[in-house]
Design a protein around this motif. Structure first.
Motif: not given
Ligand code: DWN
Length: 396
Positions: A68, A304, A306
């Protein structure tokens, strides 16, 4: 004494995205009971029975912290701030993931620690000395012998993942220089309570920190919190600046300020967590009701992001293919796999208008601004996002 305040039912390991869903993979899928406890003595909130880290941080670890824009910017900002403020000769990151923080440092001045071998390979290849091991006393001694004392230790979204915090702080004490600083940030329990973001609880988030809990735990290690910040990242995080008791640092006024706000918010009272638990149960009811209603109206609903967080929501609320068609995610190694437990297919980002999506549940609600900015056309065309944080609602 630890008391349970929340039971989030049977849950899978959030990183275990399934390549296929045949009978043998389903038979092997691991589930555990996700119960959350409050420690009446030190105020720490933790998972009752954490999963073995060897099962979690494997060489197929999926999450890429660099996915991100928001986090890229946030890591750049904190790296520059820390370099300017503490002028470290040698730095180290614990839990370096794909190097999104490291890349802001000169390769010769920073050491990385990352137990997931697939991730450690990425940063080693880029020229950063990376130890593909779990952070513990043995590793701290090894690093001390090879590189000497470290002036800055940074860690984002990692310390809360480690069951044995005593070992973490003991290891930090071993290799931190006398006036060195240990900076770590993780989801904040104050934000979880305020936002009803119960999905911050999953196998990897063994603890969700408060300032009170961390200052209690540090006492035994002759370490103190010299400063703290409440951050908006990941839906509400807390950053701790920790130094040795006999270091040159004075304690900033923000430490007292946050401590007072935690006392006012009753984060040291079990009753606060019990009330939160009732709100969580209500959130589940509301979300299922909304998705069922949309399903009855034949609306096309996807999710939106995973996220690991959404694994908690889907498994706790029993949301599967009947209520959500599929999930979209920009992370290549999650795509065309299935979400753990509820087995929703993960697709690469799609044209939401062309695919006739009516509603998208924000699995990555912590990036709602970035996502809604990206999907302006979808919104303009009548598409809608759903969130469960802080309340279940359709965003308009
Ligand atoms: O602590 C943790 C956090 C920081 O990250 C880990 N244990 C595991 C992971 O947890 P999460 O999957 O809940 O984190 P995120 O950072 O909220 O994951 C966002 C997901 O969304 C990513 O797989 C990328 C995806 N994404 C997307 O597909 N389109 C994100 C954005 C901003 C987008 O535009």
């Amino acid at each position: 004494m630890k008391k349970i305040f929340l039971n989030l039912s049977k849950q899978p390991i959030t990183n275990s995205y399934l390549k296929n869903i045949n009978s043998s993979t389903l038979k092997r899928e691991f589930f555990y009971n996700l119960s959350i406890v409050f420690d009446l003595n030190n105020y720490l909130v933790s998972i009752k029975k954490p999963v073995n880290p060897e099962k979690q941080y494997t060489d197929t670890y999926a999450h890429r912290a660099s996915q991100s824009k928001t986090m890229n910017l946030s890591f750049k900002k904190i790296a520059n701030k820390l370099k300017k403020k503490f002028r470290p000769t040698l730095s180290m990151e614990i839990g370096s993931n794909d190097g999104v923080f490291l890349k802001n440092f000169n390769k010769n001045n920073i050491i990385a620690v990352e137990p997931c071998k697939n991730l450690a390979k990425i940063t080693n290849k880029k020229g950063y000395l990376t130890y593909d091991k779990f952070w513990d006393v043995n590793l701290a001694k090894q690093i001390l012998k090879k590189k000497g004392k470290v002036d800055l230790i940074y860690s984002a979204n990692t310390i809360s993942h480690i069951p044995n915090l005593k070992e973490v702080f003991k290891a930090v004490s071993i290799c931190l220089s006398n006036n060195g600083v240990f900076v770590f940030e993780d989801p904040y329990i104050g934000s979880v309570i305020k936002n009803n973001s119960y999905d911050q609880f999953y196998d990897e988030h063994v603890h969700v920190f408060s300032l009170m809990a961390i200052s209690n735990l540090l006492k035994a290690h002759k370490l103190k919190i010299i400063d703290t910040e409440i951050l908006s990242t990941h839906g509400g995080s807390i950053r701790f600046y920790v130094a040795k008791n006999d270091s040159k640092y004075k304690i900033s006024k923000f430490v007292k300020k946050i401590q007072n706000s935690e006392i006012r918010g009753k984060l040291n009272k079990f009753s606060t967590y019990k009330k939160f638990s009732l709100r969580v149960q209500n959130s589940k009811k509301q979300l299922v009701k909304l998705l069922k209603k949309l399903n009855e109206k034949n609306k096309k609903v996807i999710s939106y992001g995973a996220t690991y967080k959404s694994a908690t929501v889907f498994n706790y609320c029993n949301i599967d293919k009947r209520l959500i068609d599929y999930v979209v995610d920009s992370t290549k190694n999650k795509q065309w796999k299935y979400t753990p437990g509820k087995h929703l297919l993960i697709k690469p980002p799609i044209d939401m208008i062309k695919e006739k999506i009516d509603y998208a549940f924000l699995g990555a609600w912590n990036f709602s601004k970035e996502i809604m900015n990206k999907e302006k056309k979808f919104i303009k065309n009548g598409g809608k996002f759903i969130t469960h944080v802080p309340k279940v609602k359709i965003l308009r």
